[in-house]
Design an enzyme around this catalytic site. Structure first.
Site, PDB file in Angstrom:
ATOM      1  N   HIS A  18      -8.739   8.166   7.293  1.00 37.37           N
ATOM      2  CA  HIS A  18      -8.675   6.721   7.469  1.00 37.37           C
ATOM      3  C   HIS A  18      -9.901   6.006   6.897  1.00 37.37           C
ATOM      4  CE1 HIS A  18      -5.651   7.560  10.902  1.00 37.37           C
ATOM      5  NE2 HIS A  18      -5.072   7.523   9.711  1.00 37.37           N
ATOM      6  N   HIS A  41       4.469  10.638   5.036  1.00 34.55           N
ATOM      7  CA  HIS A  41       4.658  11.322   6.322  1.00 34.55           C
ATOM      8  C   HIS A  41       4.004  10.452   7.388  1.00 34.55           C
ATOM      9  CE1 HIS A  41       5.039  14.457   3.259  1.00 34.55           C
ATOM     10  NE2 HIS A  41       5.725  15.172   4.122  1.00 34.55           N
ATOM     11  N   SER A 102      -2.168   5.985  10.106  1.00 34.10           N
ATOM     12  CA  SER A 102      -2.307   5.418   8.760  1.00 34.10           C
ATOM     13  C   SER A 102      -1.447   4.177   8.531  1.00 34.10           C
ATOM     14  CB  SER A 102      -1.986   6.486   7.714  1.00 34.10           C
ATOM     15  OG  SER A 102      -2.842   7.595   7.847  1.00 34.10           O
ATOM     16  N   GLU A 120       9.506   8.769   7.316  1.00 36.69           N
ATOM     17  CA  GLU A 120       9.275   9.745   8.377  1.00 36.69           C
ATOM     18  C   GLU A 120      10.587  10.484   8.636  1.00 36.69           C
ATOM     19  OE1 GLU A 120       8.136  12.297  10.916  1.00 36.69           O
ATOM     20  OE2 GLU A 120       6.604  10.945  10.067  1.00 36.69           O
ATOM     21  N   GLY A 146       9.516  13.003   3.198  1.00 42.81           N
ATOM     22  CA  GLY A 146       8.498  12.396   2.359  1.00 42.81           C
ATOM     23  C   GLY A 146       8.501  12.889   0.927  1.00 42.81           C
ATOM     24  N   ASP A 166       0.345  13.115   3.771  1.00 43.55           N
ATOM     25  CA  ASP A 166      -0.271  13.757   4.926  1.00 43.55           C
ATOM     26  C   ASP A 166       0.791  14.535   5.686  1.00 43.55           C
ATOM     27  OD1 ASP A 166      -1.726  14.419   7.197  1.00 43.55           O
ATOM     28  OD2 ASP A 166      -1.538  12.436   8.086  1.00 43.55           O
TER      29      ASP A 166
END
Length: 282
Positions: A18, A41, A102, A120, A146, A166
């Site tokens: 982040h 993701h 995120s 997702e 993703g 991610d």
């Protein structure tokens, strides 16, 4: 490794991810032209640090809690301010009760002209994510793998932007999937910025992925690492890394200021450290 994010929100991996995400967004906003972020993701967007999942691990106490509890010197404070402002604004009064994933970090920092696409695959997580951003015309939530999203939504119509990757690292070939997806996406959109996060537990898999990028002809690849101790395949995660394709030219120097301080504040034992390496030139 099981990395469903509800168990790990606010941990040392999120600190790195982040901090970098916020710096990328700040850089993109140097120009008036809008941009798009694709978070492949996405998770659920906002995490309750008092929930059963987060209390089970308590990883945020060794991550974001340490950062907020430490004195942050200049210029590190200025570089971390955009990310930490998001966290503090969600926790008025100073007690850490929730942590933004995120999607919420990105959404909070975006301008009115910027757009966010969130994918997702986990059914329950997607339901929560979709509810979090219901009615927000700047955010599009999609129930989709993703890796498929990278093939479907790139390049974006804005022609500039960022792909944040991610994955959960619940399957053995996750690094191969990441390498394949980024290589294919780069062929379609060589001007995009790609930010890949991963745990530092399988050095050989990471090296193979980087070799794949070099063989495929990717240019301008930067790697970042932040470790709080010495970890390996059979230990808990004590470090994470990010690979950036087409990063802002400012990012390397910014992280050379941020990472030494984070490594010092977050260290948990021998092996704590940091690294910034230009893996492939422009």
């Amino acid at each position: 490794m099981n990395y469903r994010h509800s168990y790990h929100a606010g941990n040392i991996g999120d600190v790195l991810k982040h901090a970098v995400l916020a710096r990328l967004i700040v850089y993109f906003q140097r120009k008036d032209k809008p941009f798009r972020i694709l978070d492949t993701h996405a998770g659920i967007g906002l995490y309750d640090l008092t929930s059963e999942a987060t209390l089970k691990t308590g990883e945020w106490q060794q991550g974001i809690a340490r950062v907020l509890g430490a004195h942050i010197p200049e210029p590190v404070a200025a570089l971390l301010e955009p990310w930490l402002r998001v966290v503090r604004d969600l926790n008025p009064g100073g007690d850490l009760k929730v942590y933004p994933g995120s999607p919420l970090v990105a959404r909070t920092l975006m301008r009115k002209s910027d757009r966010l696409t969130l994918t997702e695959l986990h059914p329950e997580d997607f339901k929560t994510l979709s509810s979090q951003f219901s009615g927000d015309h700047q955010v599009k939530t999609i129930h989709l793998d993703g890796w498929l999203a990278m093939g479907s939504f790139l390049p974006p119509k804005e022609k500039r932007g960022l792909v944040l990757i991610d994955p959960a690292f619940e399957v053995a070939d996750e690094f191969e999937r990441m390498g394949d997806a980024v290589t294919k996406a780069y062929r379609k959109w060589p001007g995009g910025t790609y930010a890949l996060w991963y745990p530092l537990k399988d050095a050989r898999a990471i090296r193979r992925m980087h070799e794949r990028f070099a063989e495929a002809g990717l240019k301008d690849v930067l790697t970042l690492e932040l470790t709080v101790g010495r970890s390996g395949p059979d230990t808990r995660m004590l470090g994470s890394g990010m690979t950036l394709v087409n990063p802002p030219f400012t990012l390397g120097d910014e992280m050379r200021r941020i990472l030494p301080w984070l490594a010092d504040v977050l260290h948990q034992g021998p092996g704590a450290g940091w690294d910034v390496t230009q893996l492939i030139g422009e």
